[in-house]
Write a protein that holds these residues in place. Structure first.
Motif, PDB file in Angstrom:
ATOM      1  N   TYR A   1       0.836  -1.203   0.000  1.00 45.56           N
ATOM      2  CA  TYR A   1       0.000   0.000   0.000  1.00 45.56           C
ATOM      3  C   TYR A   1       0.871   1.254   0.000  1.00 45.56           C
ATOM      4  CZ  TYR A   1      -4.056  -2.912   1.053  1.00 45.56           C
ATOM      5  OH  TYR A   1      -5.059  -3.844   0.991  1.00 45.56           O
ATOM      6  N   ILE A   2       1.951   1.215   0.760  1.00 45.34           N
ATOM      7  CA  ILE A   2       2.885   2.352   0.816  1.00 45.34           C
ATOM      8  C   ILE A   2       3.558   2.517  -0.549  1.00 45.34           C
ATOM      9  CG2 ILE A   2       4.966   3.291   1.922  1.00 45.34           C
ATOM     10  CD1 ILE A   2       2.666   3.097   3.924  1.00 45.34           C
ATOM     11  N   PHE A   3       4.048   1.401  -1.112  1.00 44.34           N
ATOM     12  CA  PHE A   3       4.690   1.462  -2.424  1.00 44.34           C
ATOM     13  C   PHE A   3       3.761   2.072  -3.467  1.00 44.34           C
ATOM     14  CE2 PHE A   3       7.522  -2.303  -1.236  1.00 44.34           C
ATOM     15  CZ  PHE A   3       8.666  -1.536  -1.185  1.00 44.34           C
ATOM     16  N   GLN A   4       2.510   1.609  -3.504  1.00 48.01           N
ATOM     17  CA  GLN A   4       1.577   2.108  -4.507  1.00 48.01           C
ATOM     18  C   GLN A   4       1.401   3.617  -4.398  1.00 48.01           C
ATOM     19  OE1 GLN A   4       0.107   0.586  -7.201  1.00 48.01           O
ATOM     20  NE2 GLN A   4       1.628  -0.948  -6.619  1.00 48.01           N
ATOM     21  N   ARG A   5       1.285   4.107  -3.196  1.00 46.78           N
ATOM     22  CA  ARG A   5       1.082   5.542  -3.008  1.00 46.78           C
ATOM     23  C   ARG A   5       2.328   6.325  -3.411  1.00 46.78           C
ATOM     24  NH1 ARG A   5      -1.346   8.897  -4.444  1.00 46.78           N
ATOM     25  NH2 ARG A   5      -1.915  10.726  -3.281  1.00 46.78           N
ATOM     26  N   LEU A   6       3.504   5.769  -3.131  1.00 48.43           N
ATOM     27  CA  LEU A   6       4.750   6.467  -3.474  1.00 48.43           C
ATOM     28  C   LEU A   6       5.021   6.478  -4.975  1.00 48.43           C
ATOM     29  CD1 LEU A   6       7.074   5.345  -0.549  1.00 48.43           C
ATOM     30  CD2 LEU A   6       5.930   7.561  -0.865  1.00 48.43           C
ATOM     31  N   LEU A   7       4.362   5.607  -5.714  1.00 50.24           N
ATOM     32  CA  LEU A   7       4.520   5.629  -7.170  1.00 50.24           C
ATOM     33  C   LEU A   7       3.994   6.920  -7.783  1.00 50.24           C
ATOM     34  CD1 LEU A   7       3.698   1.944  -8.109  1.00 50.24           C
ATOM     35  CD2 LEU A   7       5.853   3.151  -8.500  1.00 50.24           C
ATOM     36  N   THR A   8       3.143   7.636  -7.060  1.00 48.69           N
ATOM     37  CA  THR A   8       2.620   8.910  -7.561  1.00 48.69           C
ATOM     38  C   THR A   8       3.558  10.070  -7.242  1.00 48.69           C
ATOM     39  OG1 THR A   8       1.353   9.447  -5.575  1.00 48.69           O
ATOM     40  CG2 THR A   8       0.247   8.096  -7.248  1.00 48.69           C
ATOM     41  N   GLY A   9       4.570   9.808  -6.431  1.00 46.79           N
ATOM     42  CA  GLY A   9       5.516  10.847  -6.048  1.00 46.79           C
ATOM     43  C   GLY A   9       5.784  10.798  -4.557  1.00 46.79           C
ATOM     44  N   ASP A  10       6.704  11.618  -4.127  1.00 43.77           N
ATOM     45  CA  ASP A  10       7.075  11.670  -2.713  1.00 43.77           C
ATOM     46  C   ASP A  10       5.868  12.110  -1.878  1.00 43.77           C
ATOM     47  OD1 ASP A  10       9.477  11.166  -3.912  1.00 43.77           O
ATOM     48  OD2 ASP A  10      10.443  13.016  -3.258  1.00 43.77           O
ATOM     49  N   GLN A  11       5.778  11.577  -0.671  1.00 44.00           N
ATOM     50  CA  GLN A  11       4.636  11.850   0.203  1.00 44.00           C
ATOM     51  C   GLN A  11       5.121  12.117   1.623  1.00 44.00           C
ATOM     52  OE1 GLN A  11       1.371  11.577  -1.059  1.00 44.00           O
ATOM     53  NE2 GLN A  11       2.353  11.183  -3.042  1.00 44.00           N
ATOM     54  N   THR A  12       4.350  12.881   2.366  1.00 46.90           N
ATOM     55  CA  THR A  12       4.603  13.003   3.798  1.00 46.90           C
ATOM     56  C   THR A  12       3.886  11.853   4.501  1.00 46.90           C
ATOM     57  OG1 THR A  12       2.636  14.335   4.222  1.00 46.90           O
ATOM     58  CG2 THR A  12       4.685  15.541   3.682  1.00 46.90           C
ATOM     59  N   ILE A  13       4.305  11.572   5.718  1.00 45.79           N
ATOM     60  CA  ILE A  13       3.627  10.551   6.519  1.00 45.79           C
ATOM     61  C   ILE A  13       2.157  10.926   6.690  1.00 45.79           C
ATOM     62  CG2 ILE A  13       3.452   9.544   8.840  1.00 45.79           C
ATOM     63  CD1 ILE A  13       5.762   8.381   7.308  1.00 45.79           C
TER      64      ILE A  13
ATOM     65  N   HIS B   1     -10.026   4.903  -6.514  1.00 41.62           N
ATOM     66  CA  HIS B   1      -8.863   4.640  -5.671  1.00 41.62           C
ATOM     67  C   HIS B   1      -7.749   3.939  -6.451  1.00 41.62           C
ATOM     68  CE1 HIS B   1     -10.760   6.028  -2.043  1.00 41.62           C
ATOM     69  NE2 HIS B   1     -11.808   5.259  -2.285  1.00 41.62           N
ATOM     70  N   ILE B   2      -8.138   3.078  -7.376  1.00 41.09           N
ATOM     71  CA  ILE B   2      -7.136   2.412  -8.210  1.00 41.09           C
ATOM     72  C   ILE B   2      -6.420   3.455  -9.059  1.00 41.09           C
ATOM     73  CG2 ILE B   2      -6.800   0.816 -10.144  1.00 41.09           C
ATOM     74  CD1 ILE B   2      -9.202  -0.811  -8.922  1.00 41.09           C
ATOM     75  N   ALA B   3      -7.187   4.356  -9.646  1.00 39.04           N
ATOM     76  CA  ALA B   3      -6.613   5.371 -10.540  1.00 39.04           C
ATOM     77  C   ALA B   3      -5.628   6.289  -9.828  1.00 39.04           C
ATOM     78  CB  ALA B   3      -7.732   6.196 -11.179  1.00 39.04           C
ATOM     79  N   ASP B   4      -5.953   6.687  -8.602  1.00 38.27           N
ATOM     80  CA  ASP B   4      -5.047   7.611  -7.911  1.00 38.27           C
ATOM     81  C   ASP B   4      -4.178   6.928  -6.854  1.00 38.27           C
ATOM     82  OD1 ASP B   4      -6.773   7.304  -5.736  1.00 38.27           O
ATOM     83  OD2 ASP B   4      -7.646   9.294  -5.918  1.00 38.27           O
ATOM     84  N   ARG B   5      -4.207   5.600  -6.848  1.00 40.45           N
ATOM     85  CA  ARG B   5      -3.362   4.782  -5.961  1.00 40.45           C
ATOM     86  C   ARG B   5      -3.582   5.104  -4.485  1.00 40.45           C
ATOM     87  NH1 ARG B   5       0.252   1.815  -8.957  1.00 40.45           N
ATOM     88  NH2 ARG B   5       0.508   2.481 -11.090  1.00 40.45           N
ATOM     89  N   THR B   6      -4.852   5.269  -4.112  1.00 40.19           N
ATOM     90  CA  THR B   6      -5.208   5.507  -2.716  1.00 40.19           C
ATOM     91  C   THR B   6      -6.126   4.394  -2.217  1.00 40.19           C
ATOM     92  OG1 THR B   6      -7.094   6.893  -3.347  1.00 40.19           O
ATOM     93  CG2 THR B   6      -4.994   8.030  -2.898  1.00 40.19           C
ATOM     94  N   ILE B   7      -5.822   3.173  -2.588  1.00 42.02           N
ATOM     95  CA  ILE B   7      -6.648   2.046  -2.147  1.00 42.02           C
ATOM     96  C   ILE B   7      -6.591   1.980  -0.625  1.00 42.02           C
ATOM     97  CG2 ILE B   7      -6.907  -0.455  -2.202  1.00 42.02           C
ATOM     98  CD1 ILE B   7      -5.692  -0.306  -5.061  1.00 42.02           C
ATOM     99  N   PRO B   8      -7.763   2.054   0.006  1.00 43.03           N
ATOM    100  CA  PRO B   8      -7.785   2.035   1.473  1.00 43.03           C
ATOM    101  C   PRO B   8      -7.154   0.764   2.028  1.00 43.03           C
ATOM    102  CG  PRO B   8      -9.924   2.649   0.594  1.00 43.03           C
ATOM    103  CD  PRO B   8      -9.087   2.185  -0.557  1.00 43.03           C
ATOM    104  N   TRP B   9      -6.476   0.933   3.128  1.00 43.56           N
ATOM    105  CA  TRP B   9      -5.826  -0.164   3.837  1.00 43.56           C
ATOM    106  C   TRP B   9      -6.833  -1.261   4.132  1.00 43.56           C
ATOM    107  CZ3 TRP B   9      -0.698   0.621   4.830  1.00 43.56           C
ATOM    108  CH2 TRP B   9      -0.050  -0.316   5.599  1.00 43.56           C
ATOM    109  N   ALA B  10      -6.493  -2.489   3.873  1.00 46.88           N
ATOM    110  CA  ALA B  10      -7.373  -3.613   4.181  1.00 46.88           C
ATOM    111  C   ALA B  10      -6.642  -4.594   5.074  1.00 46.88           C
ATOM    112  CB  ALA B  10      -7.831  -4.290   2.893  1.00 46.88           C
ATOM    113  N   ASP B  11      -7.130  -4.779   6.254  1.00 46.13           N
ATOM    114  CA  ASP B  11      -6.517  -5.758   7.158  1.00 46.13           C
ATOM    115  C   ASP B  11      -7.203  -7.091   7.036  1.00 46.13           C
ATOM    116  OD1 ASP B  11      -4.517  -4.230   8.279  1.00 46.13           O
ATOM    117  OD2 ASP B  11      -5.862  -3.362   9.751  1.00 46.13           O
TER     118      ASP B  11
END
Length: 166
Positions: free
Chosen positions: A51-63, A156-166
């Motif tokens: 999930y972290i990797f997917q979000r970082l593919l859009t660019g650098d992010q803050t925590i 969410h798939i398009a913008d790589r913000t798929i919610p965390w799923a436990d």
């Protein structure tokens, strides 16, 4: 002596399972194949790290942004970023816009891990194609995409913000 047969209402073969269980088990099988390939290449990552990797593919992010986009706590996001940083897969640097904030970025090694995961997913697709054939695999992909579209997951798939799923 107790009856050793399962109750009549309990499925005993995969074909008898409900769609939700089949989807969950198939997803676990796919995740396992990807994680096995990553671990074989020396990457010590978890499904959650994806999930972290997917979000970082859009660019650098803050925590803070990572946590908000993934719908997890900042502490949870920090924990996973710490693990990935120790593994050399992400790095942190001071934000050019706010010197108090730290930006999380993929490292070259992190990008190699992503390529490895993509190769593993492609191999899983090829195995699935060999098992079920082109037509059934294509129909399955269409059906799953329709379910995801119906749920609103496509955004969410398009913008790589798929919610965390436990």
């Amino acid at each position: 002596m107790p009856d050793s047969k399962p109750p009549d209402n309990e499925p005993t073969v995969a074909e008898d399972l409900d769609a939700a269980t089949l989807l969950s088990l198939a997803g676990s099988l796919a995740d396992g194949a990807v994680l096995e390939a990553l671990r074989a290449r020396g990457f010590r990552v978890t499904r959650a790290h994806g999930y972290i990797f997917q979000r970082l593919l859009t660019g650098d992010q803050t925590i803070t942004t990572l946590a908000a986009d993934l719908r997890i706590t900042q502490q949870g996001a920090s924990k996973h970023v710490d693990e990935l940083e120790r593994a050399g897969l992400v790095s942190r640097r001071v934000s050019p816009h706010d010197r108090r904030a730290r930006m999380v970025a993929l490292t070259d090694e992190g990008r190699i891990a992503i390529r490895t995961a993509r190769e593993a997913r492609a191999a899983f697709d090829e195995h699935a194609r060999a098992v079920v054939g082109d037509e059934l695999l294509a129909a399955t992909r269409r059906a799953l995409a329709l379910l995801l579209d119906d749920s609103g997951m496509s955004r969410h798939i398009a913008d790589r913000t798929i919610p965390w799923a436990d």
